[in-house]
Enzyme design. Sequence first.
Site, short mmCIF file in Angstrom:
data_model
loop_
_atom_site.label_atom_id
_atom_site.label_comp_id
_atom_site.label_asym_id
_atom_site.label_seq_id
_atom_site.Cartn_x
_atom_site.Cartn_y
_atom_site.Cartn_z
CG ASP A 172 22.05 -14.76 64.17
OD1 ASP A 172 21.28 -15.19 65.04
OD2 ASP A 172 21.67 -14.13 63.17
CG HIS A 181 17.75 -15.13 64.49
ND1 HIS A 181 18.86 -14.51 63.93
CD2 HIS A 181 16.68 -14.42 64.06
CE1 HIS A 181 18.47 -13.48 63.20
NE2 HIS A 181 17.14 -13.39 63.26
CB SER A 226 16.46 -11.87 60.57
OG SER A 226 16.55 -11.03 61.68
#
Length: 884
Positions: free
Chosen positions: A162, A211, A536
């Site tokens: 990520d 994220h 996600s």
Amino acid sequence: MARFSAILLALLSTQASLVWSAESSKASRQHVPGAYIFEFEDGKDTAGVLRTISHEGTTRMNLDYKLFKGVSVQLDDVENAEEKAFKIASSPSVKNMWPVEVYSIPEPKVHWVGTPDTSSAAGGLSKRSNETEGYAPHRMTQIDELHKKGFTGKGVKIAVIDSGIDYKHPDLGGCFGEGCLTTFGTDFVGDHYNGFNTPKPDEDPMDCQGHGTHVAGIIAAQKNAYGFLGGAPDATIGAYRVFGCDGQTGNDVLIAAFNQAFEDGADIITASIGGPSGWADEPWSRAVSAIVDQGVPCTVSAGNDGALGMFFGSTAAGGRGVAAIASFDNAVSPTLLSLSEFTVDGGKAQDFGYTAASPAAWDGVELPLWAPDLDTSVPDGGCEPYPADTPDLSEHIVLIRRGTCTYVQKAQNAANFGAKYIVIYNNKPGTVEYDASSVPGIEAAAMVTSEVGERWIKLLKDGSDVTLSVTGPETAETQLISPVNEVTGGALSYYTSWGPSWDLEEIKPSFGAPGGDILSTYPTAKGSYAVLSGTSMACPLVAAAYALVSQVRGTLDPREILHVLSADSKPQVFNDGAAFYQYLAPVPQQGGGLMQVSDAAYATTLLEPSSLSFGDTATFHNVLNFTLTNAGDEEVSYDISHVPALSMYTLEADSIYPARFPNEPIAGASARLSFSESKISVAAGESVFVEVMPRAPSGLNAKRLPVWSGWVAINGSDGSSLSVPYQGVTGNLYEHKVLAADSAWVTRADDDTLRPVPVNTTFTLPVPGSGGGEGTSLPAVVAYLALGSTTVRADIVPLTITKDTPRTTDFFGTKTIGQPDGFPLRYVGRNTNSGPWDGRLDSGNFAPPGTYKFVVRALRIRGDPRKEEDWDVAESGAFTVKYE
């Protein structure tokens, strides 16, 4: 089957589909100019080709791994890159060559983000509501049941591919390395990497984007004041950073990260990253599948393109054996509110909470409310221009209901009468952030819950004066509320991407987890906590579930865990984003259903494979089988039956293009299944094969590619209740156009809407080799594919011929000067594919000044590239290029 017993399979009447627009469906494939991945033949001498590569360019990523031998290179001579790349690829030691493609960092919907001083360690949470006991995503998936039994992922290593992790976050351990929660990993790219430049790796995988930190918290967050906990809080985490602070990442970086995590001993690898494809043979998908084949489970998010309808699979979720994860909406809508006060007719101050929008200059604002409409059911609050007799709103806070038009339009209508402050009250549970900063005059904006807004509207309607006294979000106390999501809680998220994949081999998605409205950690510099929505958020919870199931079952075998999680998942009824219906959502949307982790962990009845795909009419399997194994200690009798899901048409009526969500359901249409055994007894430790013979629904319009699906239900005398999802397609994918004759055009590369330019538009390009072009509007060829294709060509055909015009005859007999650099495209999904063209050809030369058109060809699904009739063709209008 027990879990279906209360579900009535009524069918919805036909619904109108939305019309496609280029702006709303743009999902371009982008190549890094002059960058290529070379995969080497295992065991071959590569010294020579490596010398050539070092002479011709700079190494981006050294892909020297057990399962992938190769290198990615940025060639120095970008003008002649493709020609040089093919020469390198002609070496006997080179197995494959692919262009470096980039993938955007996922953009989950942001509901709210804390302020930078929000910290559980500092006691930033002032108040919390009386929500239902426990963390909702864990209750929905039975993770809480395993936690109560002491299974928390201890000893399991989970690698997160990520944007990195803010490992200094107090809820993520506060450190990196041995003895920390985040114990391993690395940074493959550096802060300034954007996908197109050369990565600058280091050893510190700190997240500067956000994220990855949110994903990590879903897996392993420790106890905190906000009441949530990671799914596997005692697992150890690996942070493999593949994004810079902004921008995209290359497939070479992703292949490297997966392989490095594998070699570092990760037990589970998860990535909430992807892009439109749907092809299992795409290079990144193949690399992930190779890792799964070595016994390491890989979970990848299915994608957030559900609005675009069926057949929109994502890379690398489409890889064989890879768990592709769908998203379900949280049962509650966790919302962090900034607290302020209001009075009614000058009475006692009362608390209310709000979510700050942008701009947010609220501190010290004390003004009465005014509303353009006193109807709390109006669907388009504040969307129409206010009447001429509207008072001056500069000394009011304008209260508007959410719905229909944009936030900017609502703000503009209020600002037209002097409003500086607006508050929108929600028409759904909780609140969200929004941006009204582009509207001149607006100084502060916010959102309150539907309950608060409706109460204020009632007071205003009764003639009361309601005055707000607002404390700014930087200094306000906070309150966490978790209202029940009665509209979509537990349903498939509207954004979750649909299968099937183009090869129809495996059912995608595999199954799902809560991903809508998920509270988790966020970088401390950005607010410490956030609520986001996306596949996600669902994917890391599945990675945590793998860790828990592996603890109970004593195995990390990816096939076994995928099978038990799929078989024990709970199929859910269809929800169109506004209401639930009394039939099950199609398998291409939910796979096996919502995972039930405790059931899977303790399952003693095993089913293999995890799904049955019967193909389309041309590749139809008249019979498939599954193996039923009784791994328990006593004989079990099983009843085998069939539960159909809703059948839907893929394509719009009289169109080659897929319909947008929600697709048109087909009333009364469901397949029929027959079985070699409908009742069977299986002794302890024994296995049986069960044959499944499908009969597709009758009366379907094959031209619209209807997809039918459902579940084989297996109910055991021991109380087990399992299912195997299946799907089939009526119609022949090969016979369907993937590219219409009018679906290629020329646009300006800087036009995000991809509008066609007028015929005979002239483009002035930078001088070849000058490296210029900044501020220049380059042409771009657009190919809008109705369905996916393994190969898309774009030949440049001269319409004016001079002595300097180089022409060759291609395989199809077309007189062409070549293709734009970066073509052909490989393994593309049904989406809009475009790219800027500066005049450079795939030969390395530049097109001379002149007038041209693009002839675009796309190979049909299962087409033979040697047969001209297997290519669909489209031509652009004429355009002219000259050089400055």
